[in-house]
Scaffold this active site. Structure first.
Site, PDB file in Angstrom:
ATOM      1  N   HIS A 205       1.392  47.976  56.089  1.00  0.00           N
ATOM      2  CA  HIS A 205       0.312  48.252  57.054  1.00  0.00           C
ATOM      3  C   HIS A 205       0.252  49.740  57.392  1.00  0.00           C
ATOM      4  O   HIS A 205       1.280  50.407  57.502  1.00  0.00           O
ATOM      5  CB  HIS A 205       0.399  47.364  58.296  1.00  0.00           C
ATOM      6  CG  HIS A 205       1.558  47.594  59.213  1.00  0.00           C
ATOM      7  ND1 HIS A 205       1.537  48.559  60.199  1.00  0.00           N
ATOM      8  CD2 HIS A 205       2.748  46.972  59.325  1.00  0.00           C
ATOM      9  CE1 HIS A 205       2.685  48.501  60.875  1.00  0.00           C
ATOM     10  NE2 HIS A 205       3.440  47.559  60.359  1.00  0.00           N
TER      11      HIS A 205
ATOM     12  N   ASP B 230      -1.538  51.053  60.059  1.00  0.00           N
ATOM     13  CA  ASP B 230      -1.665  51.368  61.484  1.00  0.00           C
ATOM     14  C   ASP B 230      -0.291  51.446  62.145  1.00  0.00           C
ATOM     15  O   ASP B 230       0.705  50.944  61.617  1.00  0.00           O
ATOM     16  CB  ASP B 230      -2.528  50.313  62.197  1.00  0.00           C
ATOM     17  CG  ASP B 230      -1.948  48.906  62.079  1.00  0.00           C
ATOM     18  OD1 ASP B 230      -1.615  48.482  60.950  1.00  0.00           O
ATOM     19  OD2 ASP B 230      -1.782  48.237  63.121  1.00  0.00           O
TER      20      ASP B 230
ATOM     21  N   ASP C  95       7.988  52.029  60.183  1.00  0.00           N
ATOM     22  CA  ASP C  95       7.089  50.909  60.506  1.00  0.00           C
ATOM     23  C   ASP C  95       5.647  51.392  60.561  1.00  0.00           C
ATOM     24  O   ASP C  95       5.144  51.703  61.603  1.00  0.00           O
ATOM     25  CB  ASP C  95       7.514  50.280  61.829  1.00  0.00           C
ATOM     26  CG  ASP C  95       6.736  49.031  62.166  1.00  0.00           C
ATOM     27  OD1 ASP C  95       6.014  48.522  61.294  1.00  0.00           O
ATOM     28  OD2 ASP C  95       6.824  48.578  63.312  1.00  0.00           O
TER      29      ASP C  95
ATOM     30  N   GLU D 279      -2.300  45.655  61.771  1.00  0.00           N
ATOM     31  CA  GLU D 279      -1.163  44.725  61.893  1.00  0.00           C
ATOM     32  C   GLU D 279      -0.593  44.712  63.298  1.00  0.00           C
ATOM     33  O   GLU D 279      -0.102  43.694  63.770  1.00  0.00           O
ATOM     34  CB  GLU D 279      -0.072  45.100  60.889  1.00  0.00           C
ATOM     35  CG  GLU D 279       1.010  44.046  60.708  1.00  0.00           C
ATOM     36  CD  GLU D 279       2.196  44.185  61.655  1.00  0.00           C
ATOM     37  OE1 GLU D 279       3.028  43.287  61.682  1.00  0.00           O
ATOM     38  OE2 GLU D 279       2.292  45.195  62.385  1.00  0.00           O
TER      39      GLU D 279
ATOM     40  N   ASP E 128       7.166  45.449  55.225  1.00  0.00           N
ATOM     41  CA  ASP E 128       7.403  45.583  56.663  1.00  0.00           C
ATOM     42  C   ASP E 128       8.525  44.657  57.139  1.00  0.00           C
ATOM     43  O   ASP E 128       8.671  44.410  58.325  1.00  0.00           O
ATOM     44  CB  ASP E 128       6.107  45.250  57.410  1.00  0.00           C
ATOM     45  CG  ASP E 128       6.119  45.789  58.829  1.00  0.00           C
ATOM     46  OD1 ASP E 128       6.894  46.712  59.111  1.00  0.00           O
ATOM     47  OD2 ASP E 128       5.350  45.268  59.659  1.00  0.00           O
TER      48      ASP E 128
HETATM   49 ZN    ZN Z   1       5.324  46.791  61.137  1.00  0.00          ZN
END
Ligand code: ZN
Length: 258
Positions: free
Chosen positions: A101, A103, A133, A167, A193
């Site tokens: 992801h 974002d 992340d 996400e 992730d």
């Molecule tokens: Zn994440």
């Protein structure tokens, strides 16, 4: 997802996860580092409408490497723009999906010791919002596609790379990706992730690599009780209660009252 701090060296190892043994060449590693710095600088949190800019940048990187425009798809939901990249296989078969992801949860610069939207490397550690992340995952996947192109490798079946745009909030673009014709029927998905590796601080030796098989989500319940009042030793016969539960995106899923 929450992640523990990760050493810079893990990024290079991560980049190779989908390829046969061996690290990238120095120029491939430098390219990955450049992409990492560029995507870190984009404030892709909700309300900042930066995922279209990130998709534009990654599209430019991928098309320069020879990925045909017909193998790149974009999927919009509100301000969020997700991207799919397909690497066609030699044979027909159920594709494999890889996901990351783009974002991040927002970060207020005044709350941070360092600038959150700038890649900073100190003593072998990366700092910045999204370093693990999940922008490391984005870079790992993009670098994998670049290596497949550079080394002329064609997988036996289609590989589809999904870059999700929301996400951390509504996950609406995850649903769009799941419904896309390139992804429907995928045999399984590998999510960058989740899981992850750790190296020993002193020796740099690999300690553990975690693979996650599934992920639970959560619901938040809000309970409100109203009553005219009194003493708890003499409860009234009837209370008025209303409950609401919220999905991860914060929208009310159900309400009830009694
Ligand atoms: Zn994440």
């Amino acid at each position: 997802m929450r992640h523990m701090p990760v050493r810079a060296i893990v990024l290079a190892a991560f980049v190779c996860v989908a390829l046969p043994a061996g690290a990238g060449t120095p120029s491939q590693d430098a390219a990955a580092r450049e992409i990492y710095a560029r995507v870190l600088a984009m404030r892709t949190s909700a309300g900042h409408a930066q995922t279209p800019a990130m998709v534009a940048y990654l599209t430019e990187v991928l098309t320069k490497s020879g990925v045909p425009a017909t193998d790149i798809a974009t999927l919009d939901h509100g301000e969020a723009r997700a991207m799919l990249v397909r690497v066609p296989g030699r044979e027909r078969g159920r594709p494999i999906l890889f996901s990351a992801h783009m974002d991040v949860v927002d970060a207020r610069p005044e709350d941070w010791e360092r600038s959150p939207f700038q890649l900073i490397e100190e003593n072998g550690y990366f700092f910045g919002r999204g370093t693990t992340d999940n922008k490391a995952g984005v870079v790992a996947l993009v670098s994998t596609i670049l290596r497949l192109r550079a080394e002329g490798l064609q997988p036996s079946r289609d590989l589809v790379f999904g870059f999700v745009a929301d996400e951390e909030t509504g996950m609406e673009t995850t649903k769009l990706i799941a419904e896309h014709e390139w992804v429907r029927g995928a045999e399984f998905a590998i999510n960058t992730d989740a899981g992850g590796g750790l190296l020993d601080d002193a020796t740099g030796k690999p300690l553990i690599y975690l693979v996650q098989g599934a992920e639970k989500t959560y619901a938040t319940f809000e309970l409100t009780v109203t009553n005219p009042g009194g003493h708890s030793s003499r409860p009234r016969a009837r209370t008025t209660r209303s409950t609401r539960s919220f999905t991860r995106s914060g929208r009310s899923r159900s309400t009830g009252s009694r």
